[in-house]
Design a protein around this motif. Structure first.
Motif, mmCIF file in Angstrom:
data_model
loop_
_atom_site.group_PDB
_atom_site.id
_atom_site.type_symbol
_atom_site.label_atom_id
_atom_site.label_comp_id
_atom_site.label_asym_id
_atom_site.label_seq_id
_atom_site.Cartn_x
_atom_site.Cartn_y
_atom_site.Cartn_z
ATOM 1 N N TYR A 87 24.779 -10.825 74.449
ATOM 2 C CA TYR A 87 23.910 -10.267 73.073
ATOM 3 C C TYR A 87 22.732 -10.214 73.514
ATOM 4 O O TYR A 87 21.685 -9.077 73.454
ATOM 5 C CB TYR A 87 24.205 -11.051 72.051
ATOM 6 N N ARG A 115 20.708 -6.712 73.051
ATOM 7 C CA ARG A 115 19.752 -6.397 71.831
ATOM 8 C C ARG A 115 18.239 -6.137 72.181
ATOM 9 O O ARG A 115 17.545 -7.190 72.811
ATOM 10 C CB ARG A 115 19.855 -7.835 70.907
ATOM 11 N N GLN A 168 14.185 -5.378 71.078
ATOM 12 C CA GLN A 168 13.439 -5.815 70.336
ATOM 13 C C GLN A 168 11.844 -5.558 70.895
ATOM 14 O O GLN A 168 11.699 -6.152 72.101
ATOM 15 C CB GLN A 168 13.430 -7.323 69.501
ATOM 16 N N PHE A 169 10.962 -5.000 70.067
ATOM 17 C CA PHE A 169 9.640 -4.992 70.966
ATOM 18 C C PHE A 169 9.776 -3.942 72.373
ATOM 19 O O PHE A 169 9.200 -4.280 73.180
ATOM 20 C CB PHE A 169 9.056 -6.222 71.367
ATOM 21 N N ILE A 214 16.086 -8.762 74.076
ATOM 22 C CA ILE A 214 15.375 -10.041 73.736
ATOM 23 C C ILE A 214 15.546 -11.354 74.749
ATOM 24 O O ILE A 214 14.763 -12.224 74.683
ATOM 25 C CB ILE A 214 15.808 -10.544 72.370
ATOM 26 N N PHE A 259 12.598 -12.847 76.883
ATOM 27 C CA PHE A 259 11.761 -13.674 76.374
ATOM 28 C C PHE A 259 12.221 -15.123 76.861
ATOM 29 O O PHE A 259 13.398 -15.485 76.654
ATOM 30 C CB PHE A 259 11.550 -13.400 75.111
ATOM 31 N N LEU A 284 13.639 -17.852 74.572
ATOM 32 C CA LEU A 284 15.433 -17.651 74.478
ATOM 33 C C LEU A 284 16.185 -18.018 75.587
ATOM 34 O O LEU A 284 17.043 -18.429 75.650
ATOM 35 C CB LEU A 284 15.677 -16.361 73.975
ATOM 36 N N GLN A 339 22.057 -18.773 65.693
ATOM 37 C CA GLN A 339 20.928 -18.346 65.694
ATOM 38 C C GLN A 339 20.442 -17.213 66.443
ATOM 39 O O GLN A 339 19.501 -16.521 66.091
ATOM 40 C CB GLN A 339 19.924 -19.619 65.611
ATOM 41 N N LEU A 340 20.815 -17.420 67.666
ATOM 42 C CA LEU A 340 20.310 -16.496 68.794
ATOM 43 C C LEU A 340 20.879 -15.202 68.401
ATOM 44 O O LEU A 340 20.345 -13.985 68.998
ATOM 45 C CB LEU A 340 20.549 -17.009 70.019
ATOM 46 N N HIS A 341 21.915 -15.136 67.747
ATOM 47 C CA HIS A 341 22.482 -13.576 67.565
ATOM 48 C C HIS A 341 22.044 -13.079 66.455
ATOM 49 O O HIS A 341 22.292 -12.060 65.985
ATOM 50 C CB HIS A 341 24.113 -13.881 67.366
ATOM 51 N N GLY A 342 21.242 -13.887 65.526
ATOM 52 C CA GLY A 342 20.702 -13.245 64.231
ATOM 53 C C GLY A 342 21.488 -12.712 63.411
ATOM 54 O O GLY A 342 22.615 -13.663 63.303
ATOM 55 N N GLY A 343 21.819 -12.079 62.617
ATOM 56 C CA GLY A 343 22.669 -11.604 61.528
ATOM 57 C C GLY A 343 23.802 -11.292 61.784
ATOM 58 O O GLY A 343 24.978 -11.671 60.967
ATOM 59 N N MET A 384 27.306 -13.483 61.483
ATOM 60 C CA MET A 384 27.697 -13.958 60.415
ATOM 61 C C MET A 384 29.018 -13.082 59.991
ATOM 62 O O MET A 384 29.838 -13.546 59.145
ATOM 63 C CB MET A 384 26.838 -13.604 59.274
HETATM 64 C C1 LIG Z 1 24.075 -12.315 54.809
HETATM 65 C C2 LIG Z 1 22.438 -12.493 55.461
HETATM 66 C C3 LIG Z 1 21.590 -12.770 54.455
HETATM 67 C C4 LIG Z 1 20.088 -13.206 54.940
HETATM 68 N N1 LIG Z 1 19.035 -13.282 54.290
HETATM 69 C C5 LIG Z 1 17.912 -13.527 54.785
HETATM 70 C C6 LIG Z 1 16.797 -13.962 53.810
HETATM 71 O O1 LIG Z 1 16.974 -13.908 52.617
HETATM 72 N N2 LIG Z 1 15.444 -14.096 54.417
HETATM 73 C C7 LIG Z 1 15.397 -14.229 55.766
HETATM 74 O O2 LIG Z 1 14.306 -14.213 56.227
HETATM 75 N N3 LIG Z 1 16.528 -13.836 56.571
HETATM 76 C C8 LIG Z 1 17.559 -13.440 56.176
HETATM 77 N N4 LIG Z 1 18.675 -13.149 57.034
HETATM 78 C C9 LIG Z 1 18.504 -12.998 58.374
HETATM 79 C C10 LIG Z 1 17.649 -11.793 58.820
HETATM 80 O O3 LIG Z 1 18.327 -10.832 58.209
HETATM 81 C C11 LIG Z 1 17.920 -11.578 60.259
HETATM 82 O O4 LIG Z 1 19.413 -11.858 60.819
HETATM 83 C C12 LIG Z 1 17.122 -12.456 61.129
HETATM 84 O O5 LIG Z 1 15.710 -11.968 60.953
HETATM 85 C C13 LIG Z 1 17.389 -12.166 62.594
HETATM 86 O O6 LIG Z 1 17.081 -10.877 63.109
HETATM 87 P P1 LIG Z 1 18.419 -10.029 63.790
HETATM 88 O O7 LIG Z 1 19.589 -10.341 63.167
HETATM 89 O O8 LIG Z 1 17.723 -8.829 63.937
HETATM 90 O O9 LIG Z 1 18.462 -10.869 65.266
HETATM 91 P P2 LIG Z 1 17.758 -10.295 66.658
HETATM 92 O O10 LIG Z 1 16.369 -9.622 66.294
HETATM 93 O O11 LIG Z 1 18.832 -9.884 67.338
HETATM 94 O O12 LIG Z 1 17.276 -11.802 67.218
HETATM 95 C C14 LIG Z 1 18.172 -12.536 67.693
HETATM 96 C C15 LIG Z 1 17.694 -13.987 67.838
HETATM 97 O O13 LIG Z 1 16.641 -13.703 68.790
HETATM 98 C C16 LIG Z 1 15.510 -14.302 68.155
HETATM 99 N N5 LIG Z 1 14.234 -13.495 68.798
HETATM 100 C C17 LIG Z 1 14.150 -12.241 68.693
HETATM 101 N N6 LIG Z 1 13.102 -11.842 69.307
HETATM 102 C C18 LIG Z 1 12.494 -12.696 69.863
HETATM 103 C C19 LIG Z 1 11.157 -12.903 70.254
HETATM 104 N N7 LIG Z 1 10.570 -11.820 70.860
HETATM 105 N N8 LIG Z 1 10.947 -14.174 70.696
HETATM 106 C C20 LIG Z 1 11.743 -15.387 70.338
HETATM 107 N N9 LIG Z 1 12.749 -15.153 69.654
HETATM 108 C C21 LIG Z 1 13.233 -13.869 69.379
HETATM 109 C C22 LIG Z 1 15.735 -14.202 66.968
HETATM 110 O O14 LIG Z 1 14.696 -15.193 66.095
HETATM 111 C C23 LIG Z 1 17.006 -14.543 66.606
HETATM 112 O O15 LIG Z 1 17.164 -15.902 66.555
HETATM 113 C C24 LIG Z 1 19.997 -12.892 56.598
HETATM 114 C C25 LIG Z 1 21.048 -12.519 57.097
HETATM 115 C C26 LIG Z 1 22.223 -12.485 56.746
HETATM 116 C C27 LIG Z 1 23.467 -12.113 57.754
#
Ligand SMILES: Cc1cc2nc3c(=O)[nH]c(=O)nc-3n(C[C@H](O)[C@H](O)[C@H](O)COP(=O)(O)OP(=O)(O)OC[C@H]3O[C@@H](n4cnc5c(N)ncnc54)[C@H](O)[C@@H]3O)c2cc1C
Length: 381
Positions: free
Chosen positions: A265, A269, A271-272, A276, A279, A282, A338-342, A345
């Protein structure tokens, strides 16, 4: 200790890994989880045909393995693929209980069950845990009393994995001694359709099903007893030891998958304007996960290598492995999510299931804290 797999184990590992990679897709697994039995009978038959069930049992009973490294090799692959089929419960736990101690010869009846198990034609469940037993291995309040010509079982069993699908239950009950004693414990083969057996099934969080069982004056012939009256503790403890090696190896395989999915992932994935995973913050977190997987691998090898050892030494090494894997497994599952983000789930994505398997595996047979206490007790004894 030899860290290399034998040629036979390597071949089994390769063919099992290929089979699961081809057939055990997320869709196939979700279908198995949704099945009323909690598993796929087609996959079960194919696992038997591949020799997976036989490799978990010794030659003396028609198998072709049964050693700690056979169990670890197979369960690492099952864990890697997030398999929900009840291999642990039917083949390792109940298979070990039917085999009995290494130097004992199973009765012809039990040998026949073992043959059917190896052929993939028998599902079993070990009805041992009770509402008050927590992680105490010999805490059994269910009683077995003499009633005329019969043995009468009365008590309750909790979270009996695979109970609804099982043709036979192996039920622990007390013929003497107090609730936590090693002495006085017996095992009985019980057809779940016997009068007085009531079962309430439910789904488990990480796949599979379990039953709450009530035994209300269940009458059995004394021939239903497995092994000697009141002397089942040794059998139970060695079956649990084999199951814990299996569970540790399964968690290791799942930890490997969680780490691999996370690395994939992070390299895809964007970003910027860049992946990711470029970085450093990570990368450090993934490096930690990789170190933990290697630690877990060493712990599994150590535990598997001691499975045939003296009980106290065996259990000490297994407790150490399970403590380490309980802690590192939870950390890897949380980091991966956490590293996968949303996307971590969603049930359609592999990681959601794998992370649940890792986290829930800690809670079987003793969590990390319980294993630490067990390790301290066994070290002091
Ligand atoms: C059902 C659901 C409800 C949610 N509700 C909320 C809410 O109410 N409030 C809220 O804030 N979020 C909420 N989230 C989380 C939010 O939507 C994202 O999942 C979260 O911001 C991570 O982004 P992403 O999924 O795009 O992950 P990605 O951008 O793919 O990032 C994956 C991981 O890498 C880290 N990362 C990415 N870029 C960098 C970088 N440059 N440096 C260091 N680390 C980095 C991210 O923090 C994350 O841990 C929810 C998610 C779900 C699934």
């Amino acid at each position: 200790m030899n860290f290399q797999l034998t040629e036979e184990r390597q071949m089994l590992q390769d063919s099992l890994r290929r089979f699961l990679a081809d057939r055990y897709t997320v869709t196939a697994r979700n279908k198995a989880i949704a099945d009323p039995s909690g598993y796929s009978s087609a996959i079960w038959t194919q696992l038997a045909d591949l020799g997976v069930l036989g490799a978990l049992l010794p030659e003396a009973v028609g198998g072709y393995g049964g050693a700690g490294f056979d169990i670890a090799t197979i369960f690492e692959e099952l864990g890697r693929a997030g398999v929900v089929e009840p291999v642990l419960d039917t083949a390792v736990l109940c298979g070990s209980l039917l085999c009995g101690p290494h130097d004992a010869q199973p009765l012809p009846r039990d040998r026949q069950y073992l043959e059917r198990l190896i052929a993939g034609d028998l599902q079993l469940a070990f009805a041992h845990g009770e509402p008050a037993s927590r992680y105490e291995r010999t805490w059994v309040e269910t009683t077995a009393t003499v009633g005329g010509q019969d043995i009468v079982l009365t008590g309750r069993k909790s979270v009996v994995v695979n109970a609804e699908a099982a043709e036979l239950l192996i039920v622990s009950a007390r013929e003497g001694g107090a609730s936590g004693d090693r002495d006085g414990l017996s095992l009985f083969l019980v057809d779940p359709k016997t009068a007085g057996v009531r079962m309430q099934g439910s789904a488990l969080l990480a796949g599979g099903r379990a039953g709450e069982i009530e035994l209300d004056g269940v009458r059995l012939s004394p021939s239903a007893r497995l092994g000697a009256a009141g002397g089942a503790a040794v059998r139970v403890e060695s079956a649990l030891a084999a199951a814990e090696v299996a569970l540790a190896a399964e968690a290791l395989g799942a930890m490997e998958t969680a780490t691999r999915l996370t690395m994939d992932y992070l390299t895809t994935r964007q970003q910027f304007g860049r992946p990711i995973g470029t970085f450093q913050a990570l990368q450090h977190r993934v490096a930690e996960m990789l170190i933990e997987v290697e630690q877990a691998r060493s712990a599994v090898i150590n535990a598997a290598g001691h499975l045939e050892g003296a009980p106290q030494v065996r259990d000490r090494h297994i407790a150490a492995a399970r403590n380490l894997i309980g802690r590192t497994g939870r950390h890897i599952a949380e980091e991966a999510i956490q590293l996968h983000g949303g996307i971590a789930m969603t049930a359609e994505y592999e990681l959601a299931h794998i992370a649940k398997r890792i986290v829930m595996s800690e809670h079987r047979f003793g969590d990390a804290d319980t294993q630490l206490e067990r390790f301290i007790d066994l070290s002091a004894a």
